[in-house]
Write an enzyme that holds these catalytic residues in place. Structure first.
Site, PDB file in Angstrom:
ATOM      1  N   ARG A  61       0.830  -1.211   0.000  1.00 49.00           N
ATOM      2  CA  ARG A  61       0.000   0.000   0.000  1.00 49.00           C
ATOM      3  C   ARG A  61       0.862   1.257   0.000  1.00 49.00           C
ATOM      4  NH1 ARG A  61      -2.878   3.071   4.305  1.00 49.00           N
ATOM      5  NH2 ARG A  61      -4.802   3.932   3.417  1.00 49.00           N
ATOM      6  N   HIS A  65       0.486   4.325  -2.600  1.00 46.96           N
ATOM      7  CA  HIS A  65       0.222   5.693  -2.171  1.00 46.96           C
ATOM      8  C   HIS A  65       1.357   6.630  -2.551  1.00 46.96           C
ATOM      9  CE1 HIS A  65      -3.365   5.464   0.759  1.00 46.96           C
ATOM     10  NE2 HIS A  65      -3.413   4.439  -0.086  1.00 46.96           N
ATOM     11  N   GLY A  71       4.007  10.645  -8.753  1.00 43.83           N
ATOM     12  CA  GLY A  71       4.756   9.548  -9.346  1.00 43.83           C
ATOM     13  C   GLY A  71       5.559   8.791  -8.305  1.00 43.83           C
ATOM     14  N   ASN A  93      -3.856   9.026   4.260  1.00 39.76           N
ATOM     15  CA  ASN A  93      -2.636   8.480   4.872  1.00 39.76           C
ATOM     16  C   ASN A  93      -2.601   8.564   6.390  1.00 39.76           C
ATOM     17  OD1 ASN A  93      -1.496   7.900   2.339  1.00 39.76           O
ATOM     18  ND2 ASN A  93      -0.602   9.949   2.162  1.00 39.76           N
ATOM     19  N   HIS A 191      -6.031  -6.255  -2.248  1.00 37.43           N
ATOM     20  CA  HIS A 191      -6.851  -6.335  -1.039  1.00 37.43           C
ATOM     21  C   HIS A 191      -7.110  -7.777  -0.605  1.00 37.43           C
ATOM     22  CE1 HIS A 191      -8.678  -2.005  -1.359  1.00 37.43           C
ATOM     23  NE2 HIS A 191      -7.393  -2.021  -1.099  1.00 37.43           N
TER      24      HIS A 191
END
Length: 318
Positions: A61, A65, A71, A93, A191
């Site tokens: 993750r 993120h 980028g 976050n 997930h």
């Protein structure tokens, strides 16, 4: 004079033609400058996942993120200072991204072998690959990213897809990063490991009808209706095999057992339902598409060549 000018122009042309290729990512980027880097990263990730199995999902993750904001440039790893506000406090976050300490530890080990050679962005990309050690696929990671000297709180708040998104919003969000619908559905399969906080699936439990009744009931005890009550309580994104990287996530969607709204909508929309059904029964196809999607995601706007820097510490600019 004319010959000298022609010669200079020829050299300039050759340099211009060579520049784009020299800035491309390559799996062998550190083959000479730091050949032990990937082995060090692999060991560091394996140790972290052995210590806490959830860490694999957290590292995966963290890479996602990072790449969706500016980028794949390790901007998410920059800590706030008195004069700098980074991305870690953004809505998607705050209180939920994890694994920065693992990347910091790996970076220190790499620095001990190859000083200021391997970027934090590349460490994060390789760590994401190696975090899928719970039965998942592997892939070759193109390398050569450099680290940003900036981060964007506003972009982190606007560019990371929230769990409330429907398929139209998800498709547009991923398309803006150069990713296809297939990439989006395949990446959603991440997930199959990890957990989500109650505040991200509360509305689904109490306000949606396309959810298995027994599944919803089992989750409500630790995620009561009132906002603020149990917000940080965790539930596995894949209740079938929460600690294995497999295709059970897609089978769960077909049984109306997707934890997040943005998960369950994938089986309810004609643009994505076919892929969900395919992945639910064809794990090899899911693995192939997931590998390809991870490489594509890792190629989102990398800094290369002389852009950015190679940070000595992932949490701060040199």
């Amino acid at each position: 004079m004319a010959m000298a000018m022609a010669s200079s122009l020829s050299v300039l042309l050759l340099l211009c033609l060579a520049a784009p290729s020299s800035a491309q990512l390559s799996p062998r980027f550190y083959a000479r400058s730091c050949p032990r880097a990937q082995a060090i990263i692999r060991r560091g990730v394996a140790a972290a996942v052995r210590s806490e199995r959830r860490m694999g999902a957290s590292l995966l993750r963290l890479h996602f993120h990072d790449c969706f904001v500016q980028g794949c440039d390790a901007s998410i790893l920059l800590s706030d200072t008195a004069t700098f506000t980074g991305e870690q406090g953004a809505g998607p976050n705050a209180g939920s991204i994890r694994g920065m300490n693992v990347i910091d530890n790996i970076k220190a080990q790499v620095e001990a072998v190859c000083t200021q050679t391997v970027s934090c962005a590349d460490i994060l990309a390789v760590a994401a690959r190696d975090s899928v050690v719970l039965g998942g696929p592997s892939w070759t990671v193109p390398l050569g990213r450099r680290d940003s000297t900036t981060a964007s709180l506003s972009l982190a708040n606007s560019d990371l897809p929230p769990p409330s998104f429907d398929v139209a919003n998800l498709t547009a969000n991923f398309a803006a990063k150069g990713l296809s619908v297939t990439d989006m559905v395949a990446l959603s399969g991440a997930h199959t490991i990890g957990q989500a906080q109650c505040q991200n699936f509360r509305d689904r439990l109490y306000n949606e009808t396309n959810i298995d009744t027994a599944f919803a009931t089992s989750l409500r005890a630790n995620c009561p209706r009132p906002t603020g009550s149990g917000d940080s309580s965790l539930a596995p994104l894949d209740t079938t095999t929460p600690n294995a990287f497999d295709n059970a996530y897609y089978r769960n969607l077909m049984s109306q057992k997707g934890l997040l709204h943005s998960d369950q909508v994938l089986i309810n929309d004609g643009r994505t339902a076919g892929l969900v059904r395919t992945y639910s029964s064809a794990s090899a196809q899911f693995n192939r598409d997931f590998r390809a999607a991870m490489v594509s995601m890792g190629n989102i706007s990398p800094l290369t060549g002389t852009q950015g820097q190679v940070r000595l510490s992932c949490s701060r600019v040199n």
